[in-house]
Design a protein around this motif. Structure first.
Motif, PDB file in Angstrom:
ATOM      1  N   ASN A  88      -2.086   0.641  -0.856  1.00 55.72           N
ATOM      2  CA  ASN A  88      -2.075   0.982  -2.286  1.00 55.72           C
ATOM      3  C   ASN A  88      -2.187  -0.232  -3.196  1.00 55.72           C
ATOM      4  OD1 ASN A  88      -1.747   3.660  -1.604  1.00 55.72           O
ATOM      5  ND2 ASN A  88       0.472   3.629  -1.852  1.00 55.72           N
ATOM      6  N   SER A  89      -2.313  -1.423  -2.624  1.00 54.70           N
ATOM      7  CA  SER A  89      -2.393  -2.647  -3.425  1.00 54.70           C
ATOM      8  C   SER A  89      -3.779  -3.284  -3.373  1.00 54.70           C
ATOM      9  CB  SER A  89      -1.341  -3.659  -2.950  1.00 54.70           C
ATOM     10  OG  SER A  89      -0.042  -3.209  -3.228  1.00 54.70           O
ATOM     11  N   ARG A  90      -4.767  -2.556  -2.930  1.00 58.24           N
ATOM     12  CA  ARG A  90      -6.105  -3.142  -2.816  1.00 58.24           C
ATOM     13  C   ARG A  90      -6.705  -3.419  -4.198  1.00 58.24           C
ATOM     14  NH1 ARG A  90      -6.868   1.363   1.009  1.00 58.24           N
ATOM     15  NH2 ARG A  90      -6.536   0.562   3.106  1.00 58.24           N
ATOM     16  N   GLY A  91      -7.601  -4.393  -4.217  1.00 58.00           N
ATOM     17  CA  GLY A  91      -8.421  -4.656  -5.390  1.00 58.00           C
ATOM     18  C   GLY A  91      -9.885  -4.550  -5.006  1.00 58.00           C
ATOM     19  N   PRO A 133      -8.172  -3.792 -10.127  1.00 52.83           N
ATOM     20  CA  PRO A 133      -7.333  -3.144  -9.111  1.00 52.83           C
ATOM     21  C   PRO A 133      -7.823  -1.728  -8.804  1.00 52.83           C
ATOM     22  CG  PRO A 133      -6.237  -3.060 -11.235  1.00 52.83           C
ATOM     23  CD  PRO A 133      -7.536  -3.792 -11.457  1.00 52.83           C
ATOM     24  N   THR A 134      -7.485  -1.232  -7.617  1.00 54.12           N
ATOM     25  CA  THR A 134      -7.675   0.184  -7.301  1.00 54.12           C
ATOM     26  C   THR A 134      -6.325   0.843  -6.994  1.00 54.12           C
ATOM     27  OG1 THR A 134      -8.047  -0.270  -4.942  1.00 54.12           O
ATOM     28  CG2 THR A 134      -9.987  -0.216  -6.380  1.00 54.12           C
ATOM     29  N   GLY A 135      -5.262   0.101  -7.199  1.00 51.14           N
ATOM     30  CA  GLY A 135      -3.920   0.623  -6.976  1.00 51.14           C
ATOM     31  C   GLY A 135      -2.929  -0.204  -7.774  1.00 51.14           C
ATOM     32  N   ALA A 136      -1.850  -0.651  -7.118  1.00 54.36           N
ATOM     33  CA  ALA A 136      -0.787  -1.384  -7.813  1.00 54.36           C
ATOM     34  C   ALA A 136      -1.350  -2.619  -8.509  1.00 54.36           C
ATOM     35  CB  ALA A 136       0.296  -1.789  -6.818  1.00 54.36           C
ATOM     36  N   HIS A 137      -0.941  -2.823  -9.752  1.00 56.91           N
ATOM     37  CA  HIS A 137      -1.577  -3.874 -10.556  1.00 56.91           C
ATOM     38  C   HIS A 137      -0.607  -4.933 -11.074  1.00 56.91           C
ATOM     39  CE1 HIS A 137      -0.367  -0.580 -13.217  1.00 56.91           C
ATOM     40  NE2 HIS A 137      -0.265  -1.446 -14.188  1.00 56.91           N
ATOM     41  N   TYR A 138       0.651  -4.902 -10.628  1.00 56.67           N
ATOM     42  CA  TYR A 138       1.574  -5.944 -11.086  1.00 56.67           C
ATOM     43  C   TYR A 138       2.766  -6.041 -10.144  1.00 56.67           C
ATOM     44  CZ  TYR A 138       4.664  -2.246 -12.840  1.00 56.67           C
ATOM     45  OH  TYR A 138       5.498  -1.154 -12.938  1.00 56.67           O
ATOM     46  N   LEU A 139       3.471  -7.158 -10.248  1.00 59.65           N
ATOM     47  CA  LEU A 139       4.716  -7.389  -9.518  1.00 59.65           C
ATOM     48  C   LEU A 139       5.746  -7.907 -10.504  1.00 59.65           C
ATOM     49  CD1 LEU A 139       6.460  -7.773  -6.953  1.00 59.65           C
ATOM     50  CD2 LEU A 139       5.442 -10.055  -6.730  1.00 59.65           C
ATOM     51  N   TRP A 171      -4.652  -9.537  -5.358  1.00 62.06           N
ATOM     52  CA  TRP A 171      -4.562 -11.009  -5.264  1.00 62.06           C
ATOM     53  C   TRP A 171      -3.562 -11.400  -4.178  1.00 62.06           C
ATOM     54  CZ3 TRP A 171      -1.169 -15.068  -5.631  1.00 62.06           C
ATOM     55  CH2 TRP A 171      -1.697 -16.330  -5.936  1.00 62.06           C
ATOM     56  N   LEU A 172      -2.436 -10.706  -4.133  1.00 62.27           N
ATOM     57  CA  LEU A 172      -1.426 -10.980  -3.106  1.00 62.27           C
ATOM     58  C   LEU A 172      -1.919 -10.546  -1.730  1.00 62.27           C
ATOM     59  CD1 LEU A 172       1.662  -9.741  -5.150  1.00 62.27           C
ATOM     60  CD2 LEU A 172       1.171 -12.115  -4.549  1.00 62.27           C
ATOM     61  N   VAL A 173      -2.604  -9.405  -1.679  1.00 64.49           N
ATOM     62  CA  VAL A 173      -3.147  -8.912  -0.407  1.00 64.49           C
ATOM     63  C   VAL A 173      -4.084  -9.943   0.210  1.00 64.49           C
ATOM     64  CG1 VAL A 173      -4.681  -7.186   0.625  1.00 64.49           C
ATOM     65  CG2 VAL A 173      -2.889  -6.476  -0.967  1.00 64.49           C
ATOM     66  N   GLY A 181      12.370   5.453   0.493  1.00 59.32           N
ATOM     67  CA  GLY A 181      12.317   6.663  -0.322  1.00 59.32           C
ATOM     68  C   GLY A 181      11.446   6.544  -1.544  1.00 59.32           C
ATOM     69  N   TYR A 182      10.888   5.364  -1.813  1.00 63.31           N
ATOM     70  CA  TYR A 182       9.972   5.184  -2.936  1.00 63.31           C
ATOM     71  C   TYR A 182       9.148   3.935  -2.671  1.00 63.31           C
ATOM     72  CZ  TYR A 182      13.387   1.734  -4.579  1.00 63.31           C
ATOM     73  OH  TYR A 182      14.228   0.658  -4.672  1.00 63.31           O
ATOM     74  N   SER A 183       8.049   3.778  -3.398  1.00 66.73           N
ATOM     75  CA  SER A 183       7.062   2.755  -3.060  1.00 66.73           C
ATOM     76  C   SER A 183       6.924   1.726  -4.168  1.00 66.73           C
ATOM     77  CB  SER A 183       5.695   3.422  -2.809  1.00 66.73           C
ATOM     78  OG  SER A 183       4.696   2.456  -2.565  1.00 66.73           O
ATOM     79  N   VAL A 184       7.494   0.543  -3.939  1.00 63.93           N
ATOM     80  CA  VAL A 184       7.234  -0.610  -4.794  1.00 63.93           C
ATOM     81  C   VAL A 184       7.056  -1.824  -3.881  1.00 63.93           C
ATOM     82  CG1 VAL A 184       8.480   0.290  -6.808  1.00 63.93           C
ATOM     83  CG2 VAL A 184       9.696  -1.127  -5.125  1.00 63.93           C
ATOM     84  N   PHE A 185       6.453  -2.885  -4.389  1.00 64.82           N
ATOM     85  CA  PHE A 185       6.112  -4.042  -3.577  1.00 64.82           C
ATOM     86  C   PHE A 185       7.337  -4.626  -2.888  1.00 64.82           C
ATOM     87  CE2 PHE A 185       5.307  -8.456  -2.644  1.00 64.82           C
ATOM     88  CZ  PHE A 185       3.983  -8.490  -2.202  1.00 64.82           C
ATOM     89  N   GLU A 186       8.438  -4.790  -3.643  1.00 66.46           N
ATOM     90  CA  GLU A 186       9.628  -5.434  -3.072  1.00 66.46           C
ATOM     91  C   GLU A 186      10.129  -4.680  -1.836  1.00 66.46           C
ATOM     92  OE1 GLU A 186      10.349  -5.731  -7.629  1.00 66.46           O
ATOM     93  OE2 GLU A 186       9.110  -4.555  -6.257  1.00 66.46           O
ATOM     94  N   GLU A 187      10.096  -3.337  -1.894  1.00 68.99           N
ATOM     95  CA  GLU A 187      10.568  -2.549  -0.761  1.00 68.99           C
ATOM     96  C   GLU A 187       9.631  -2.682   0.432  1.00 68.99           C
ATOM     97  OE1 GLU A 187      13.371  -1.226  -0.472  1.00 68.99           O
ATOM     98  OE2 GLU A 187      14.136  -0.858  -2.478  1.00 68.99           O
ATOM     99  N   ALA A 188       8.329  -2.527   0.203  1.00 68.30           N
ATOM    100  CA  ALA A 188       7.366  -2.591   1.301  1.00 68.30           C
ATOM    101  C   ALA A 188       7.380  -3.964   1.961  1.00 68.30           C
ATOM    102  CB  ALA A 188       5.969  -2.254   0.783  1.00 68.30           C
ATOM    103  N   PHE A 189       7.357  -5.017   1.145  1.00 71.17           N
ATOM    104  CA  PHE A 189       7.295  -6.363   1.701  1.00 71.17           C
ATOM    105  C   PHE A 189       8.552  -6.685   2.498  1.00 71.17           C
ATOM    106  CE2 PHE A 189       7.861 -10.924   1.764  1.00 71.17           C
ATOM    107  CZ  PHE A 189       6.597 -11.368   2.139  1.00 71.17           C
ATOM    108  N   THR A 190       9.732  -6.370   1.954  1.00 67.82           N
ATOM    109  CA  THR A 190      10.974  -6.717   2.632  1.00 67.82           C
ATOM    110  C   THR A 190      11.129  -5.932   3.926  1.00 67.82           C
ATOM    111  OG1 THR A 190      11.973  -7.178   0.480  1.00 67.82           O
ATOM    112  CG2 THR A 190      13.462  -6.961   2.347  1.00 67.82           C
ATOM    113  N   ARG A 191      10.748  -4.664   3.924  1.00 66.45           N
ATOM    114  CA  ARG A 191      10.842  -3.868   5.162  1.00 66.45           C
ATOM    115  C   ARG A 191       9.941  -4.459   6.242  1.00 66.45           C
ATOM    116  NH1 ARG A 191      13.932  -0.080   5.896  1.00 66.45           N
ATOM    117  NH2 ARG A 191      15.154   0.729   4.157  1.00 66.45           N
TER     118      ARG A 191
END
Length: 556
Positions: free
Chosen positions: A98-101, A110-116, A292-294, A528-538
């Motif tokens: 979901n973070s692709r550009g 972006p085609t998905g998440a656009h900020y951190l 950019w992060l991807v 239980g929800y999707s944000v960068f901090e959760e995905a990256f840390t997991r």
């Protein structure tokens, strides 16, 4: 006629005129669907017949399934832990989930998440990543962030009452009663922050009885109990829920609605000193969004003579934890054949429903999570413009631009981070969260791209009547199962998972690492929800744990 009804009718009329008059037959607006292919993902359910026997077999020490943020973070942690004999398998042709550009007309977007958001101290792993990438450094005893990556001012604006206003919180001509409700909600959030811990990532805290009580009801129900019914405040809070969770206040839990504010910078009522401080940028963004992060997370996995340990176009068909290894069968899209991968350990960075479908003898808790979890569908549209749009009176063009009352989430301007002040071509990226209804996903499959163009643009033909004058292309990206939605009961279920506090008879908490046998599960779904901090840390925590297990078996 009520004002909102008038605005709705005006917008619909403008859309009809815009599509009929601005899209001239001699120069039609080019467009279509881009991005992830539904056909690949649906092969799992649409091909019930047996797949052919594996044509080739490969063996690695560690295998990561899924090249989204969690999978890329797991691969990074494995490499940091000394595990170089690894492979990452990704279904799509490009990693990032979901973070692709992408590029449109040579312009990144972006085609998905656009900020951190600038991460807090609980997200130590994300802070370390930003330091590694040169985005965070210590100066004179304090941490500072790269000003080129921090969102440039002005950051946000709202179109309301015929003009643009700074910020997204509706705050024009507030009555004393409305302002009192804003102040009451700010006080309630501050009270939550003082009495209970709210962290990102979620696994960094125990869950209090108060938070578990909030988890039993919807955010809308809780707001009603507090007497918070002002139309502007409720629209804004619903917008925030749709923005972070993919569904509105009627669906997400009260805990999730408060977590949005309490885990970061609180809520500031209009006119408060804190509101002025909050206007300062606390968001990192790039023209291509989190793409950019991807790119930087994926770069170490690409480019070797063997194609690198990142293998795209691989659809996972089957996972089996055998006696001496994990066996994973995947469909190689390019070669049209089945591959078998054998690994000492496997990190399953796949969405929960996919992981449960492909795993043989899936544990009961994995199947139970699949039945409980709801996922939101999203649609993202990128509009390529040959020149900037003319603007209505009020606040200057911003990075994030939203129309009040819209069911969508507005648009971001890919040119906003440019250092060159001269106007030029740009891409506007429009977002809409479609919620969890099956009908929304059905529409994603059946409706033409023009349907989504009209849905995303209809609220912006009034503030931008010249929207189609310099438009060159409209690209639509569909996300059928974009993110897990934290509905009531999410926290209670997570705390009962293996490794969770309730599962071990301790204070309720969410497990940081889910592992059983030779398998570990790492995906934002497990928060239980999707944000960068959760995905990256997991992903990071799972990769680090696997590296520690493998270290004793690796050659010195």
């Amino acid at each position: 006629m009520k004002r909102r009804d008038w605005l709705s009718a005006s917008t619909a009329g403008a859309l009809s005129l815009g599509l009929a008059g601005c899209l001239r037959p001699a120069a039609p607006l080019d467009g279509g669907f881009e991005g992830a292919s539904f056909e690949r993902g649906h092969l799992l359910r649409e091909k019930p017949q047996r797949w052919p026997a594996p044509a080739v077999s490969r063996r690695v020490s560690a295998l990561v399934l899924g090249g989204g943020i969690a999978g890329l973070a797991a691969a990074r942690a494995l490499r940091q832990g000394g595990v170089d004999d690894l492979a990452v398998l990704e279904m799509a042709d490009q990693p990032g989930g979901n973070s692709r550009g992408r590029e449109l007309g040579g312009l990144a977007c972006p085609t998905g998440a656009h900020y951190l958001p600038v991460p807090g101290d609980d997200a130590r792993e994300v802070q370390d990543l930003l330091e590694e990438l040169g985005l965070r450094r210590r100066e004179a005893g304090r941490w500072v962030y790269d000003e080129q990556a921090l969102c440039h001012s002005p950051q946000e604006r709202l179109y309301q009452h015929g003009e643009w206003h700074e910020g997204l919180l509706p705050s024009q001509d507030l009555s004393p009663a409305a302002l009192a409700q804003y102040q009451r909600f700010a006080s309630l959030v501050a009270q939550e922050q003082k009495q209970q811990r709210y962290t990102l990532p979620l696994s960094r805290q125990t869950l209090s009885p108060g938070q578990l009580a909030l988890d039993t009801q919807t955010f809308a129900h809780w707001l009603n109990q507090q007497g918070l019914n002002d139309a502007g405040l409720r629209w804004y809070l619903d917008y925030c829920c749709r923005d972070d969770y993919g569904a509105g206040a009627e669906q997400v839990s009260a805990w999730a609605g408060l977590h949005y504010f309490a885990s970061r910078h609180g809520f500031q009522a209009p006119g408060s000193d804190a509101a002025a401080q909050a206007a300062e940028s606390s968001v990192l963004t790039w023209p291509e969004g989190n793409g950019w992060l991807v790119d930087r997370l994926a770069a170490p996995l690409q480019g070797s003579h063997r194609g690198g340990p990142l293998y795209t176009g691989r659809l996972v068909l089957r996972i089996e934890d055998q006696r001496h290894a994990v066996a994973v069968d995947v469909w190689d899209v390019a070669q049209q054949r089945v591959e078998r991968w054998l690994a000492a350990h496997c990190v399953v960075a796949l969405p929960v429903p996919v992981a449960a479908r492909v795993q043989t003898a899936a544990p009961d808790w994995l199947q139970a999570t699949t039945l409980r979890w709801q996922h939101a569908a999203w649609v993202v549209g990128n509009l390529q413009l040959a020149a900037p749009l003319a603007d209505r009176p009020g606040a200057a063009p911003a990075w994030d631009n939203v129309a009040y009352g819209s069911a969508g989430l507005g648009y971001v301007n890919a040119a906003h981070q440019r250092l060159d002040p001269r106007p030029g071509p740009t891409v506007l990226t429009f977002y809409s969260a479609l919620g969890t209804a099956a009908a929304a996903r059905r529409d994603l499959l059946t409706q033409p791209w023009t349907h989504w163009r009209d849905l995303l643009l209809k609220d912006y033909l009034v503030p931008h009547p010249d929207l189609f004058d310099t438009a060159q292309r409209f690209s639509v990206t569909r996300h059928g199962h974009a993110m897990a939605v934290p509905v009531p009961g999410t926290l209670a279920h997570l705390s009962r998972l293996p490794g969770g506090g309730a599962h071990r008879g301790r204070a309720p908490s969410v497990p940081a690492v889910l592992a059983e046998g030779r398998l570990s599960w790492a995906h934002s779904d497990w928060s239980g929800y999707s944000v960068f901090e959760e995905a990256f840390t997991r992903g990071h925590d799972a990769g680090r744990a696997v590296a520690q297990q493998l270290r004793g078996r690796l050659p010195a």
